[in-house]
Design an enzyme around this catalytic site. Sequence first.
Site, PDB file in Angstrom:
ATOM      1  N   ALA A 139       0.861  -1.200   0.000  1.00  0.00           N
ATOM      2  CA  ALA A 139       0.000   0.000   0.000  1.00  0.00           C
ATOM      3  C   ALA A 139       0.888   1.238   0.000  1.00  0.00           C
ATOM      4  CB  ALA A 139      -0.901   0.010   1.228  1.00  0.00           C
ATOM      5  N   LYS A 140       0.330   2.369  -0.282  1.00  0.00           N
ATOM      6  CA  LYS A 140       1.049   3.640  -0.147  1.00  0.00           C
ATOM      7  C   LYS A 140       0.002   4.741  -0.086  1.00  0.00           C
ATOM      8  CE  LYS A 140       5.486   4.873  -0.280  1.00  0.00           C
ATOM      9  NZ  LYS A 140       6.649   4.035   0.052  1.00  0.00           N
TER      10      LYS A 140
END
Length: 454
Positions: A139-140
């Site tokens: 994720a980011k």
Amino acid sequence: MSELASGTETNVREAPRSSRPLEVIGRSSPSNAPPEERYEFFTVVQGYLDRAASIIGTPAYVQSILSQPKNELIVHFPVRMDNGEYRLFKGYRIQHSNILGPYKGGMRYHESASLDDFKALASLMTWKCSLMNLPFGGAKGGIKFNPREVSRAELQRITRRFFHALGGNIGPDYDIPAPDMGTNAQTMAWAMDTYVNTVGMVSKQAVMGVVTGKPITSGGTFGREKATGQGLVFCIQDWARRNHFDLEGKKLMVQGFGNVGSHTAVLLSHLGVSLVAVGDHTGYLYNPEGFNAHRLQSYVQSHGSIAGYPNGNAITREDFFSLQADIFVPAALENQVGVTEAEALQVKLVAEGANGPTTPDGERVLLRRGIEVLPDVIANAGGVTVSYYEWVQNRRSEQWDIEEVETRLREAMENAYSRVAHVALNAGCDFRTACYVVALQRLQQVYEEREIFP
Ligand code: NAD
């Protein structure tokens, strides 16, 4: 466009900015500008996936699932600024894959951040966690704004409102943010505190694992702050050993002197490597005798940038890229080493501290010129690896000492390096492709074992 001129995206109407004078250190000069080539970071990372998939014959359904993020969250939230006015912010959290475990990845505060960048960075986290054999997905996220423009109190309110807006979309067993560009341990302490006070919890200790990269006294781990630089240095040492390259007395250039760049330079200085050139968003400095990396790190921590550091000569970005050195560590933004820079560089190794600093065309030039590349997906994986150690310690209510963290990290980096080197040799491919092959093999196997629901 000057760095200060850019704000939130055009579909967000902002309240007028604070009348507080803006810090001029955020301004970039034309000589500081990145390459002009068109660059779609997410398309670039997808290209790496396609290349690896064709080598190992990945089934089309696995490739297509991994070619897009599972969830793309965008939130808008108002924050009261110090002058009493309200400003609307745009925050992102892109959750690429959770087939291997909870989503995991940093939060970036930067004025040029875009959805495309976050999608690319989220997918990179999936490859990194898979390659490092961590029980995490990718994720980011972050916020599109310049954290240097706001006061500490504003920064705290922005962070708390952002994490409040994300609510149950993150969690210690679901999605675990960490620091990235423009954020640090303090940001994570505010984030964790906001989450703990918002969601209600059974065990305060276990919920601390909602974010990693926290200050040690607030549930962080020893070794996390320097972990990305430390992992990068372990990787460079491995490369040097395998290539009979003596690090002692060699020259280093670093672009970006924040968390990753400064710790890398300090740790390499302990191995006799001399930092001769350094750059950040304010410009570039050269010192043929070598900078004192410790002193420069302290200077940047107290002044916010390398600007005004007395022991170096100012040079242009073009000069920087054509200097004679041995190792170049890009540790700032993506898209910094295009064809022009790759043709100019006079080093033996590019070790990617940043995510996506080299364009595909730039990398082709480097490899043609015999300059080796340690790609981001392995070279900067020390950060998420030690984040995993922090998460485990939070779950077990333990505190490991620095020796334990470093020993585990060294083993994890060496293990990943040897698996990648083995694939590169046998498949006859470059190191970056080999990283993606190793990462994809694990993901592919899990899909084939579990199959697709229902
Ligand atoms: P940071 O905010 O601590 O430092 C960023 C540095 O980049 C600063 O010195 C800044 O001045 C410089 N910079 C910004 N714009 C620039 C420009 N246009 N030209 C030259 N320099 C510029 O960030 P960080 O945490 O060190 O992250 C740096 C890179 O490393 C990012 O690509 C990030 O995704 C990657 N990374 C970070 C971690 C981590 O643990 N922090 C882990 C893996 C990868």
